[in-house]
Design a protein around this motif. Structure first.
Motif, PDB file in Angstrom:
ATOM      1  N   TYR A 193     -11.823   0.073   2.213  1.00 20.35           N
ATOM      2  CA  TYR A 193     -11.513  -0.152   3.627  1.00 20.35           C
ATOM      3  C   TYR A 193     -12.412  -1.260   4.134  1.00 20.35           C
ATOM      4  O   TYR A 193     -13.610  -1.283   3.821  1.00 20.35           O
ATOM      5  CB  TYR A 193     -11.716   1.125   4.446  1.00 20.35           C
TER       6      TYR A 193
ATOM      7  N   HIS B 151      -0.105   1.854   7.271  1.00 16.46           N
ATOM      8  CA  HIS B 151      -0.085   2.435   5.929  1.00 16.46           C
ATOM      9  C   HIS B 151       1.342   2.821   5.515  1.00 16.46           C
ATOM     10  O   HIS B 151       2.096   3.345   6.331  1.00 16.46           O
ATOM     11  CB  HIS B 151      -0.924   3.725   5.902  1.00 16.46           C
TER      12      HIS B 151
ATOM     13  N   HIS C  54       2.138   4.606  -1.325  1.00 16.76           N
ATOM     14  CA  HIS C  54       1.440   5.606  -2.140  1.00 16.76           C
ATOM     15  C   HIS C  54       2.379   6.226  -3.175  1.00 16.76           C
ATOM     16  O   HIS C  54       2.052   7.232  -3.788  1.00 16.76           O
ATOM     17  CB  HIS C  54       0.834   6.681  -1.239  1.00 16.76           C
TER      18      HIS C  54
ATOM     19  N   GLU D 128      -8.737  -3.083   2.572  1.00 13.09           N
ATOM     20  CA  GLU D 128      -7.844  -2.305   3.442  1.00 13.09           C
ATOM     21  C   GLU D 128      -8.242  -2.618   4.874  1.00 13.09           C
ATOM     22  O   GLU D 128      -9.007  -1.895   5.512  1.00 13.09           O
ATOM     23  CB  GLU D 128      -7.968  -0.808   3.146  1.00 13.09           C
TER      24      GLU D 128
ATOM     25  N   HIS E 201       0.830  -1.212   0.000  1.00  6.82           N
ATOM     26  CA  HIS E 201       0.000   0.000   0.000  1.00  6.82           C
ATOM     27  C   HIS E 201       0.866   1.265   0.000  1.00  6.82           C
ATOM     28  O   HIS E 201       0.470   2.308   0.513  1.00  6.82           O
ATOM     29  CB  HIS E 201      -0.961  -0.018   1.196  1.00  6.82           C
TER      30      HIS E 201
ATOM     31  N   TYR F 292      -4.763  -6.502   3.033  1.00  6.05           N
ATOM     32  CA  TYR F 292      -4.328  -6.038   1.706  1.00  6.05           C
ATOM     33  C   TYR F 292      -3.927  -7.188   0.782  1.00  6.05           C
ATOM     34  O   TYR F 292      -2.938  -7.106   0.058  1.00  6.05           O
ATOM     35  CB  TYR F 292      -3.176  -5.045   1.853  1.00  6.05           C
TER      36      TYR F 292
ATOM     37  N   ARG G  90      -4.700   6.338  13.272  1.00  7.13           N
ATOM     38  CA  ARG G  90      -4.937   7.635  12.642  1.00  7.13           C
ATOM     39  C   ARG G  90      -6.400   8.046  12.796  1.00  7.13           C
ATOM     40  O   ARG G  90      -6.894   8.883  12.050  1.00  7.13           O
ATOM     41  CB  ARG G  90      -4.536   7.590  11.172  1.00  7.13           C
TER      42      ARG G  90
HETATM   43 ZN   LIG Z   1      -5.327   3.406   2.475  1.00  5.30          ZN
END
Ligand SMILES: [Zn+2]
Length: 453
Positions: free
Chosen positions: A405, A222, A114, A375, A112, A398, A178
């Protein structure tokens, strides 16, 4: 096979077929998957241009396992943002044809990151990409990624050879919740008091001569330290490079855990790359501590079970509401509503359930491996580790189809991005019904039973 080999060796008057050699065959392989030309980058809706160079190469890596009775399982890890059936299916079909490995025994996990090419299935609703950008992604998937993943899995299966498997664990603490509670609901911000999973499970694959062939490690967080425009594996990429630098004879694989609601902190901003190196170093140090501890040897047999559970969704809003949203000022809502209206017009209906593939693999009495799609939020690993304790329980999120999600009941009812609002970016039509956790855990329980006979 080994029995006939032993018979042959007995006939020859030798007794060199050791019990160890019969217990596990393991194959390892790795391949660079950095795009050959710039593509759009994954994960952030705010992106406005394609990649500009790289920090380091992106990899896909594979471990193929075969226990004494011939049962096989292949785990693929990738420095990629997402994965879906459009990629997994052609790879699995080619592997099934060439190597007789059932699709259910192939698991493809993504870190995952980015800072990888944006291959996600939901990109038509997440972005408004130009035809040129979309064509570059399709070209990358079809001409580079699918053939490379197929080659990678084939090479791991061809590499199957006697090995010892060892597991151990340590912890790292840069990954934090988070989900921050406020008067206006849960917002995306560091929450030091939130629910996390600090575990760093580690697997070593050791050749009969003692040479370390592979180190696989997991973490539930993440890969979003970085927010720039260069290809990079984020903290997991640096950790893999660091572990391989410490053990040049081995390949290092990062297996993403249930980090759907976890971010690395600190993150983003002008020092993001430095933070990223630090997180990678912390994770690589954790791996080293686990290697130096007293690892447990994993014995066979290998048992693998697979099931796709159907997750109930909230009802689709009335057509009039979708039509209003399709003309609203919010670009994300607009694209999602247009997508759903197009589905209704083309197929007469939209998906009312979300298929969620699950795989459980039992490695003797020592390791229970659980692979969940979506996710996956952290509650799934914590619950599984409590419920199935006995062997070491290693939970990967994942895997195979990162559709949206995957909230637990807690996260769903709390709401916020991973619970509800993030669904606007996904092809999954509406948020999950409150049964989501029961359905997923029910599926995992059935699979654990199947592999525990
Ligand atoms: Zn994500």
């Amino acid at each position: 096979m080994c029995r006939s080999l032993m018979l042959a060796l007995l006939v020859l008057g030798t007794t060199t077929c050791s019990a160890e050699a019969a217990e596990w065959n393991v194959g390892v392989s790795k391949i660079v998957i950095t795009p050959e030309s710039p593509t759009w980058l994954s994960g952030y809706g705010s992106r406005d241009k394609p990649a500009q160079g790289k920090v380091h190469d992106l990899y896909a890596k594979a471990l193929a396992f075969e226990s004494g009775d011939g049962t096989r399982l292949v785990l693929v890890t990738c420095d990629l943002g997402s994965m879906h059936w459009g990629i997994v299916r052609p790879v699995a079909a080619a592997i099934e044809k060439q190597h007789k490995l059932p699709q259910a025994n192939l698991i493809i996990n993504v870190s995952h990151t980015h800072c990888a090419p944006e291959i996600a299935a939901e990109r038509p609703v997440f972005y408004s990409l130009s035809d040129e950008s979309e064509a570059a992604i399709v070209d990358y998937i079809e001409q580079q990624l699918v053939p490379k993943l197929t080659t990678l899995v084939g090479q791991a299966l061809d590499d199957l050879s006697p090995a010892k498997i060892l597991v151990s664990q340590s912890t790292a603490s840069f990954g934090k919740s988070r989900r921050f509670p406020t008067d206006d609901g849960f917002v995306n911000r560091q929450n030091d008091d939130g629910v996390t999973d600090d575990d760093v499970p580690v697997m070593q694959v050791v050749a009969p001569d003692g040479k370390l062939r592979a180190v696989m490690f997991g973490y539930a967080c993440h890969n979003t330290t970085l927010d720039f425009y260069k290809y990079c594996g984020d903290y997991a990429g640096f950790a893999q490079y660091d572990v391989e630098a410490a053990h040049p004879e081995a390949i290092a694989l990062f297996l993403m855990g249930c980090g759907g609601d976890q971010n690395p902190y600190p993150r983003h901003g002008p020092q993001a790359l430095e933070y990223c190196r630090q997180h990678g170093r912390e994770l690589a140090d954790a791996v080293e501590r686990a290697i130096q501890a007293e690892p447990i040897e994993v014995h066979g047999p290998l048992q693998v079970a697979h099931e796709t559970v159907q997750l109930a969704l909230e009802p689709l809003p009335p057509r009039a509401q979708l039509e209003r949203e399709a003309n609203s000022g919010n670009a994300y809502k607009q694209r999602k509503a247009k997508y759903l209206l197009n589905e209704l017009d083309t197929h007469g209906k939209v998906m009312t359930e979300q298929p969620c593939p699950l795989t459980v693999a039992r490695f003797g009495d020592q390791l229970l491996f659980v692979a969940i799609s979506g996710e996956t939020v952290v509650d799934y690993s914590r619950t599984s580790k409590l419920e199935f304790a006995g062997p070491m329980v290693w939970v990967a999120g994942y895997c195979t189809d990162v559709f949206a999600y995957l909230p637990s009941q807690r996260v769903l009812l709390e709401g916020g991005y991973e619970g509800r609002t993030g669904i606007v970016h996904q092809l999954t039509p509406t948020p999950f019904a409150p049964s989501v956790e029961n359905t997923v855990m029910g599926g995992i329980r059935r699979l654990v039973k199947q592999v525990s006979r």
